[in-house]
Design a protein around this motif. Structure first.
Motif, PDB file in Angstrom:
ATOM      1  N   LYS A  43      57.761  41.641  34.967  1.00  0.00           N
ATOM      2  CA  LYS A  43      57.422  40.228  34.807  1.00  0.00           C
ATOM      3  C   LYS A  43      56.111  40.068  34.042  1.00  0.00           C
ATOM      4  O   LYS A  43      55.974  39.174  33.200  1.00  0.00           O
ATOM      5  N   ARG A  44      55.147  40.927  34.318  1.00  0.00           N
ATOM      6  CA  ARG A  44      53.883  40.829  33.587  1.00  0.00           C
ATOM      7  C   ARG A  44      54.044  41.268  32.137  1.00  0.00           C
ATOM      8  O   ARG A  44      53.409  40.733  31.235  1.00  0.00           O
ATOM      9  N   LYS A  45      54.869  42.269  31.912  1.00  0.00           N
ATOM     10  CA  LYS A  45      55.052  42.765  30.548  1.00  0.00           C
ATOM     11  C   LYS A  45      55.805  41.767  29.676  1.00  0.00           C
ATOM     12  O   LYS A  45      55.762  41.877  28.448  1.00  0.00           O
TER      13      LYS A  45
ATOM     14  N   GLU B 190      49.335  50.629  34.843  1.00  0.00           N
ATOM     15  CA  GLU B 190      50.231  49.760  34.079  1.00  0.00           C
ATOM     16  C   GLU B 190      49.919  49.825  32.589  1.00  0.00           C
ATOM     17  O   GLU B 190      50.821  49.899  31.754  1.00  0.00           O
ATOM     18  N   VAL B 191      48.639  49.781  32.231  1.00  0.00           N
ATOM     19  CA  VAL B 191      48.247  49.841  30.825  1.00  0.00           C
ATOM     20  C   VAL B 191      48.066  51.306  30.447  1.00  0.00           C
ATOM     21  O   VAL B 191      47.279  52.011  31.066  1.00  0.00           O
ATOM     22  N   PRO B 192      48.787  51.805  29.449  1.00  0.00           N
ATOM     23  CA  PRO B 192      48.668  53.221  29.088  1.00  0.00           C
ATOM     24  C   PRO B 192      47.304  53.523  28.502  1.00  0.00           C
ATOM     25  O   PRO B 192      46.704  52.694  27.817  1.00  0.00           O
ATOM     26  N   LYS B 193      46.800  54.713  28.773  1.00  0.00           N
ATOM     27  CA  LYS B 193      45.515  55.159  28.244  1.00  0.00           C
ATOM     28  C   LYS B 193      45.760  55.763  26.861  1.00  0.00           C
ATOM     29  O   LYS B 193      46.023  56.947  26.727  1.00  0.00           O
ATOM     30  N   ARG B 194      45.687  54.910  25.843  1.00  0.00           N
ATOM     31  CA  ARG B 194      45.962  55.355  24.487  1.00  0.00           C
ATOM     32  C   ARG B 194      44.682  55.824  23.820  1.00  0.00           C
ATOM     33  O   ARG B 194      43.623  55.223  23.978  1.00  0.00           O
TER      34      ARG B 194
ATOM     35  N   LEU C 273      42.301  34.703  32.408  1.00  0.00           N
ATOM     36  CA  LEU C 273      43.465  35.311  31.779  1.00  0.00           C
ATOM     37  C   LEU C 273      44.621  35.422  32.765  1.00  0.00           C
ATOM     38  O   LEU C 273      45.780  35.177  32.413  1.00  0.00           O
ATOM     39  N   ALA C 274      44.310  35.786  34.008  1.00  0.00           N
ATOM     40  CA  ALA C 274      45.359  35.890  35.019  1.00  0.00           C
ATOM     41  C   ALA C 274      45.994  34.528  35.314  1.00  0.00           C
ATOM     42  O   ALA C 274      47.206  34.426  35.507  1.00  0.00           O
ATOM     43  N   TYR C 275      45.182  33.475  35.346  1.00  0.00           N
ATOM     44  CA  TYR C 275      45.705  32.121  35.585  1.00  0.00           C
ATOM     45  C   TYR C 275      46.611  31.687  34.432  1.00  0.00           C
ATOM     46  O   TYR C 275      47.673  31.088  34.649  1.00  0.00           O
ATOM     47  N   HIS C 276      46.193  31.995  33.219  1.00  0.00           N
ATOM     48  CA  HIS C 276      47.001  31.660  32.038  1.00  0.00           C
ATOM     49  C   HIS C 276      48.337  32.400  32.074  1.00  0.00           C
ATOM     50  O   HIS C 276      49.401  31.804  31.841  1.00  0.00           O
ATOM     51  N   ASN C 277      48.295  33.710  32.388  1.00  0.00           N
ATOM     52  CA  ASN C 277      49.534  34.495  32.418  1.00  0.00           C
ATOM     53  C   ASN C 277      50.447  34.057  33.559  1.00  0.00           C
ATOM     54  O   ASN C 277      51.674  34.103  33.432  1.00  0.00           O
ATOM     55  N   ALA C 278      49.858  33.645  34.682  1.00  0.00           N
ATOM     56  CA  ALA C 278      50.678  33.205  35.811  1.00  0.00           C
ATOM     57  C   ALA C 278      51.476  31.945  35.451  1.00  0.00           C
ATOM     58  O   ALA C 278      52.644  31.802  35.835  1.00  0.00           O
ATOM     59  N   GLN C 279      50.855  31.037  34.702  1.00  0.00           N
ATOM     60  CA  GLN C 279      51.577  29.831  34.273  1.00  0.00           C
ATOM     61  C   GLN C 279      52.700  30.170  33.295  1.00  0.00           C
ATOM     62  O   GLN C 279      53.824  29.652  33.410  1.00  0.00           O
ATOM     63  N   LEU C 280      52.419  31.052  32.340  1.00  0.00           N
ATOM     64  CA  LEU C 280      53.448  31.448  31.384  1.00  0.00           C
ATOM     65  C   LEU C 280      54.591  32.187  32.079  1.00  0.00           C
ATOM     66  O   LEU C 280      55.764  32.000  31.737  1.00  0.00           O
ATOM     67  N   GLU C 281      54.244  33.012  33.058  1.00  0.00           N
ATOM     68  CA  GLU C 281      55.268  33.756  33.796  1.00  0.00           C
ATOM     69  C   GLU C 281      56.182  32.810  34.558  1.00  0.00           C
ATOM     70  O   GLU C 281      57.409  32.972  34.559  1.00  0.00           O
ATOM     71  N   ALA C 282      55.603  31.816  35.204  1.00  0.00           N
ATOM     72  CA  ALA C 282      56.421  30.848  35.939  1.00  0.00           C
ATOM     73  C   ALA C 282      57.322  30.070  34.995  1.00  0.00           C
ATOM     74  O   ALA C 282      58.488  29.786  35.314  1.00  0.00           O
ATOM     75  N   GLN C 283      56.810  29.743  33.813  1.00  0.00           N
ATOM     76  CA  GLN C 283      57.629  28.997  32.855  1.00  0.00           C
ATOM     77  C   GLN C 283      58.747  29.869  32.298  1.00  0.00           C
ATOM     78  O   GLN C 283      59.870  29.405  32.101  1.00  0.00           O
ATOM     79  N   ALA C 284      58.460  31.158  32.049  1.00  0.00           N
ATOM     80  CA  ALA C 284      59.476  32.052  31.484  1.00  0.00           C
ATOM     81  C   ALA C 284      60.627  32.273  32.456  1.00  0.00           C
ATOM     82  O   ALA C 284      61.787  32.389  32.044  1.00  0.00           O
ATOM     83  N   PHE C 285      60.321  32.337  33.757  1.00  0.00           N
ATOM     84  CA  PHE C 285      61.351  32.601  34.756  1.00  0.00           C
ATOM     85  C   PHE C 285      61.807  31.330  35.473  1.00  0.00           C
ATOM     86  O   PHE C 285      62.447  31.414  36.523  1.00  0.00           O
TER      87      PHE C 285
END
Length: 657
Positions: free
Chosen positions: A70-72, A271-275, A534-546
């Motif tokens: 969901k986050r990705k 979650e985030v790869p160490k590139r 950033l987390a608040y912004h992503n949480a809103q987008l996640e709710a809208q996407a699903f």
């Protein structure tokens, strides 16, 4: 030895030297969840989060996979995620993805780009499992009499990655199990060797295995029983190579999960790869080279880039952006390789050239330019100017005492370098020997570094860091910090002004409540405190996407101070400090500049200029205020006549030659 001719895939000549991370942030990430489906993973128990709901380890693992997907959807829409179960009797149907993998493994979700319908399907499965606790056992029947060899699990992971992962992606396997001894009996030695061999094949294919071991009070997990002899070393201080490990314990304790609730929290760290920001050779001496990788330890996480969409055939598609160069006169597109670069140098002299416009003769080493033209260079020539003809790499110049590295020398963010065994065999062993020797002798190294083909070479200090593991499992890895050093033009004599100083009693009162509010274990794990905006912004987008309802009140800001705990621990001490602060005379004095006061003349003088005048015997040419400013910046006394100041400057320069 591997060649570094094609190490850099960057073609953009306008990139910043060390600040542009887009070239490795844009690399796709592939995660394959490899989850144990044995009877112990399906044992039901009460779910502490929901009333009258039962859960199991398999359900929690699937939920963790769902949350990361969901986050990705927002932060990595081009990434791929898949789910494979092992120790189950369920098989993929013939002709489908995963049908040819080892028996006892089942691909529930093939590796594919993140897709909302697939994540919604997994969410629906979990919702049905909460209503019917036995549904997961019916959907994925476990193997009861035996377990699939771990070597076969790694082989199946290799096949799934081979068929579904892009070659240039960062490929990882999240291995989740609660069984610390999967192969008890006489065959354990053979199965251990087989598992380690297949894991080496997996690693050589570019896949990293990150284990998550579930440990509970009823069933503690002991990695030394099997997995310490299978999983590859994670420590550069291990003197053995991949193929000849002696079987000692090499797993950090932090990967063992004490509570099942910690599974998702641990996965967020991974979650985030160490590139790697760069992968270049490290020249220790002529014809003596090892490989190293550089990592940026601190990177700002930003909102995802917006995209353009176009309506095509009653649908929307992503618009692909492309940059093209057009000749204004011919009105046609020009190949980028034909573009020349130049500078605006002003109008040419009227006396340049003869009457016929022939080129004027110039000094040797410069170009002969026709009258009315300017000097132009190709992209390769501009790159040569920037790199001074050097190839990417790090060259060791010498060593200095660790005391020579000053705090103000750190003018840019540093990189952390680590050995790259896959490019030069023996790099880890040589890197470790150099690290241990520099730590024991308290030395730093001075190197010349060119980290990317289109950057400029810089002098750097290599500061060694010893491995440290605290009680919480937070680990400082061993390696070198590559610190860019300033050039002479970057150094300025900073004006030092002393303000009012607090009394010893006031300092002691402040120290009492500060000691009560120290971070636990003295370490700050940044992954535990995400950016709230950033987390608040992503949480809103996640709710809208699903298509879910977003509850702003349910959002938790992990960076918000715990005021109740602060008042409980240090409330009285803070009040006592405030009372003492009010009684301190210096705290009530405010020095304000006079209205209309003129700006003071710049009297700063840098050390290089003072030293040059000292060597020429011309210190007397400096003014008194300049001498005082230099002494003040070095922490020396500024009292006395000009002769006293000159003597004091000479003494300081002699002692710091």
């Amino acid at each position: 030895m591997a060649s570094y001719d094609d190490w850099n895939k960057i073609e953009d000549d306008e990139d910043d030297e060390l600040q542009d991370y887009s070239f490795y942030e844009g690399k796709r990430d592939v995660i394959l969840f490899c989850i144990d489906c044995s009877p112990s993973m399906l044992e039901l128990r009460e779910d502490p989060r929901y009333e009258d709901v039962q859960t199991c380890n398999l359900m929690i693992a699937l939920e963790a996979a769902m949350q990361i997907q969901k986050r990705k959807v927002l932060v990595g829409p081009n990434d791929s995620v898949g789910i494979m179960l092992f120790n189950t009797t369920k098989r993929n149907e013939s002709g489908t993805v995963g049908a040819d993998i080892k028996k006892g493994t089942y691909v529930y979700q093939p590796l594919a780009t993140i897709d909302v319908p697939k994540v919604a399907q997994l969410m629906q499965l979990l919702d049905e499992a909460r209503e019917n606790p036995g549904m997961l056992r019916e959907e994925f029947p476990p193997m009861k009499d035996k377990r699939i060899p771990v070597g076969d699990v790694f082989t199946s992971c290799n096949w799934v990655m081979r068929d579904g992962a892009p070659k240039t992606a960062t490929k990882r396997v999240f291995f989740i199990t609660d069984e610390d001894n999967p192969h008890p009996g006489a065959a354990i030695s053979r199965l251990t060797t087989s598992a380690r061999t297949t894991l080496i094949d997996l690693v050589q294919a570019g896949v990293t295995v990150e284990p998550f071991f579930i440990s509970t009070d009823e069933k503690p997990f002991d990695p030394s029983r099997f997995y310490s002899s299978v999983l590859l070393p994670t420590n550069i201080t291990d003197s053995n190579d991949i193929g000849d490990h002696d079987g000692s314990s090499i797993l950090p304790e932090s990967i063992s999960i004490g509570r099942i609730d910690e599974l998702l929290a641990q996965m967020r760290f991974h979650e985030v790869p160490k590139r790697a920001a760069f992968s270049i050779p490290f020249q220790l001496a002529p014809d003596f080279v090892i490989g190293v990788k550089g990592y940026g330890l601190i990177t700002e996480q930003k909102k995802g880039a917006y995209r353009y969409f176009a309506e095509i055939d009653a649908g929307v598609e992503v618009v692909e952006s492309r940059t093209s160069y057009v000749d204004e006169e011919q009105e046609e597109e020009v190949d980028k390789g034909q573009i020349l670069y130049g500078m605006d140098l002003g109008a040419p002299s009227a006396e340049a050239g003869d009457e016929e416009g022939d080129a004027k003769e110039v000094d040797a080493g410069t170009r002969s330019v026709p009258f009315g033209c300017r000097v132009f260079y190709t992209a390769e020539e501009v790159r040569a100017f920037r790199t001074i003809g050097l190839e990417p790499g790090i060259k060791l110049l010498g060593f200095k005492s660790r005391k020579e590295l000053a705090f103000e020398d750190n003018i840019k963010h540093s990189f952390f370098i680590y050995p790259d065994e896959m490019t030069y065999s023996g790099s880890k062993r040589t890197f470790t020997a150099l690290l241990r020797t520099m730590i024991s002798k308290k030395k730093i190294a001075i190197v010349l570094a060119l980290t990317r083909r289109n950057s400029s070479p810089i002098f750097c200090a290599m500061l060694p860091q010893e491995e440290k593991v605290d009680e919480s499992g937070w680990r400082d890895p061993p390696g070198f910090h590559l610190i860019p050093l300033p050039f002479a033009d970057d150094i300025r004599a900073a004006p030092v002004e002393r303000a009012f100083r607090a009394s010893d009693e006031l300092k002691e009162a402040a120290r009492k409540w500060i000691d009560k509010l120290n971070v636990k274990n003295g370490s700050y794990p940044p992954d535990s405190y995400p950016n709230p905006a950033l987390a608040y912004h992503n949480a809103q987008l996640e709710a809208q996407a699903f298509r879910e309802d977003f509850d702003a009140e349910a959002f938790e800001d992990l960076t918000e101070p715990k005021y109740d705990m602060i008042h409980k621990r240090a409330g009285q001490l803070i009040k006592a400090w405030k009372e003492e602060l009010r009684e301190d005379e210096s705290a009530n004095i405010v020095s304000a500049p006079l209205a209309g006061s003129k700006r003071k003349a710049d009297i700063s003088v840098d050390e290089a200029e003072v030293r040059s005048k000292y060597e020429a015997g011309a210190l007397a040419k400096l003014r008194v205020d300049q001498l005082k400013e230099f002494l003040k910046s070095k922490g020396e006394a500024v009292s006395g006549k000009k002769a006293d100041l000159i003597d004091r400057v000479c003494e300081w320069l002699d002692s710091h030659a």
